[in-house]
Scaffold this motif. Structure first.
Motif, short mmCIF file in Angstrom:
data_model
loop_
_atom_site.label_atom_id
_atom_site.label_comp_id
_atom_site.label_asym_id
_atom_site.label_seq_id
_atom_site.Cartn_x
_atom_site.Cartn_y
_atom_site.Cartn_z
N THR A 186 1.78 5.29 14.38
CA THR A 186 1.19 4.62 13.22
C THR A 186 0.02 5.43 12.66
N SER A 187 -0.84 5.91 13.53
CA SER A 187 -2.04 6.62 13.08
C SER A 187 -1.72 7.97 12.44
N ALA A 201 4.61 9.61 5.73
CA ALA A 201 5.25 8.29 5.87
C ALA A 201 4.33 7.25 5.25
N GLU A 202 4.92 6.30 4.54
CA GLU A 202 4.13 5.34 3.77
C GLU A 202 4.32 3.89 4.20
N THR A 203 5.19 3.67 5.18
CA THR A 203 5.42 2.31 5.68
C THR A 203 5.57 2.32 7.19
N ILE A 204 5.28 1.18 7.78
CA ILE A 204 5.52 0.94 9.20
C ILE A 204 6.38 -0.30 9.33
N GLN A 205 7.45 -0.19 10.10
CA GLN A 205 8.23 -1.37 10.46
C GLN A 205 7.93 -1.69 11.92
N VAL A 206 7.69 -2.98 12.21
CA VAL A 206 7.22 -3.35 13.54
C VAL A 206 7.66 -4.78 13.86
N VAL A 207 7.94 -5.05 15.13
CA VAL A 207 8.20 -6.42 15.57
C VAL A 207 6.91 -7.22 15.45
N GLU A 222 -1.40 -7.00 15.79
CA GLU A 222 -2.70 -7.36 15.22
C GLU A 222 -3.84 -6.56 15.84
N GLU A 223 -3.64 -6.07 17.07
CA GLU A 223 -4.73 -5.45 17.80
C GLU A 223 -5.09 -4.06 17.26
N GLU A 224 -4.10 -3.16 17.13
CA GLU A 224 -4.38 -1.79 16.69
C GLU A 224 -3.48 -1.32 15.54
N VAL A 225 -2.20 -1.73 15.58
CA VAL A 225 -1.26 -1.22 14.58
C VAL A 225 -1.64 -1.68 13.17
N PHE A 226 -1.88 -2.98 13.00
CA PHE A 226 -2.19 -3.48 11.66
C PHE A 226 -3.50 -2.91 11.11
N PRO A 227 -4.57 -2.82 11.91
CA PRO A 227 -5.79 -2.19 11.37
C PRO A 227 -5.54 -0.75 10.90
N SER A 228 -4.71 0.01 11.62
CA SER A 228 -4.38 1.38 11.20
C SER A 228 -3.59 1.36 9.90
N CYS A 229 -2.66 0.42 9.78
CA CYS A 229 -1.88 0.30 8.54
C CYS A 229 -2.78 -0.01 7.35
N GLU A 230 -3.70 -0.94 7.54
CA GLU A 230 -4.60 -1.31 6.45
C GLU A 230 -5.50 -0.15 6.06
N ALA A 231 -5.99 0.60 7.05
CA ALA A 231 -6.86 1.74 6.76
C ALA A 231 -6.14 2.82 5.96
N GLN A 232 -4.82 2.97 6.17
CA GLN A 232 -4.04 4.00 5.49
C GLN A 232 -3.30 3.47 4.26
N ASN A 233 -3.43 2.18 3.97
CA ASN A 233 -2.68 1.54 2.89
C ASN A 233 -1.18 1.73 3.07
N LEU A 234 -0.69 1.46 4.29
CA LEU A 234 0.73 1.53 4.58
C LEU A 234 1.38 0.17 4.33
N GLY A 235 2.57 0.17 3.75
CA GLY A 235 3.34 -1.05 3.67
C GLY A 235 3.82 -1.44 5.05
N VAL A 236 3.89 -2.74 5.32
CA VAL A 236 4.34 -3.22 6.64
C VAL A 236 5.55 -4.12 6.46
N LEU A 237 6.65 -3.74 7.13
CA LEU A 237 7.85 -4.56 7.20
C LEU A 237 7.88 -5.21 8.58
N ALA A 238 7.79 -6.53 8.61
CA ALA A 238 7.79 -7.26 9.88
C ALA A 238 9.21 -7.60 10.27
N ARG A 239 9.71 -6.91 11.31
CA ARG A 239 11.06 -7.22 11.77
C ARG A 239 11.02 -8.25 12.90
#
Length: 303
Positions: A165-166, A173-179, A188-205
């Protein structure tokens, strides 16, 4: 339907998408062209514009069913697929992240999807060593320049994988897909804060926790051997279903469909752009789309 910006891609994505792993035949049944088309026709009707598939949902089988279903209205869809695996049979795959083979996988996906480009091409749940394969991301970015890929993404295998992610922005890469779901909040602990800091789109699978949050199953229920869920430890399954019972009685408002509630719950998080639940038929597509009625306005990615 409601729509959000998919991070820095600039794409306008429906908050509910369609996951199509089930088209590959590993969720307890197979699908034919007519059934797949009915699902995607209903999705389009209710305003869904994202389809998520993969190279190894069958041997490009899911992609082929998708391609046939949307051939006449390709421009209405954001098509996301993945790379990194070869399918050999139900629940049997081998990894391949060599740059030359990944380009071959892309060409096979394009043929199966009956298109000359994919909107989102995602690294498919590989280990960190494969993510760092020499020349992989250079080869992929050349395909972006050639117009065969519009945007690159990463589908992380572990929902705690902050390593990949980081490094997303560094490899373009501009998106992260994650369970992510009410039973599994690890991102919520580390992945999402990294996504928000990089302005990555998040697909919740797996937003319905493999159907457990649909409210249809109880502790003690079991799945057939042709269903990927049968591979789960039975004691763990019963523990999760007991937790679902507690959530149902303690968190879901009376009279509210549990599956719709679970999807809307995921969509409340400020990092989440879209949820991509699977669906067995057109009626389930419509039920999933109804979750938008529970989604409040004011999300930071609102389009």
């Amino acid at each position: 339907m409601k729509y959000r910006k998919l991070g820095k891609t600039g794409l306008k994505v429906s908050v509910v998408g369609v996951g199509t792993w089930q088209f590959g035949g590993e969720w307890g049944r197979s699908y034919d062209r007519k059934e797949a088309a009915a699902i995607l026709d209903k999705a389009r009707e209710v305003g869904i514009n994202l389809i998520d598939t993969a190279e190894c949902y069958g041997d490009h089988l899911s992609e082929s069913l998708v391609g046939e279903a949307i051939e006449g209205n390709r421009g209405d869809w954001l098509v996301a697929t993945k790379f990194g695996h070869h399918f050999h049979g139900p629940f049997e795959r081998t990894d391949s992240y060599r740059p030359d083979d990944v380009v071959r996988q892309l060409e096979a996906s394009l043929r199966s999807l009956k298109t000359d480009y994919v909107d989102l091409y995602q690294f498919h749940s590989g280990p960190d060593a494969s993510f760092d394969t020499d020349g992989l991301w250079d080869a992929l970015n050349r395909q972006v320049e050639a117009g065969k890929i519009r945007h690159l993404g990463i589908s992380i295998g572990s929902n705690r994988n902050v390593y990949q992610t980081s490094r997303a922005s560094a490899v373009n890469a501009e998106t992260i897909q994650v369970v992510y779901n009410r039973l599994d909040r690890a991102p919520e602990e580390e992945v999402f804060p990294s996504c928000e800091a990089q302005n990555l789109g998040v697909l919740a699978r797996v937003p319905l926790a493999s159907g457990f949050l649909s409210g249809k199953y109880r502790p003690g229920d079991r799945f057939g051997s042709n269903d990927v869920r049968s591979r789960r430890d039975t004691a763990e399954q019963d523990r999760l279903l007991s937790e679902v019972e507690r959530i149902r009685s303690g968190e879901v408002p009376e009279g509210t469909d549990m599956a719709a509630w679970a999807l809307a719950w995921c969509l409340k998080h400020p990092a989440v752009s879209c949820v991509i639940p699977g669906c067995k038929d057109a009626a389930q597509v419509e039920a999933n789309a109804a979750a938008v009625e529970l989604v409040e306005d004011g999300h930071p990615q609102e389009a």
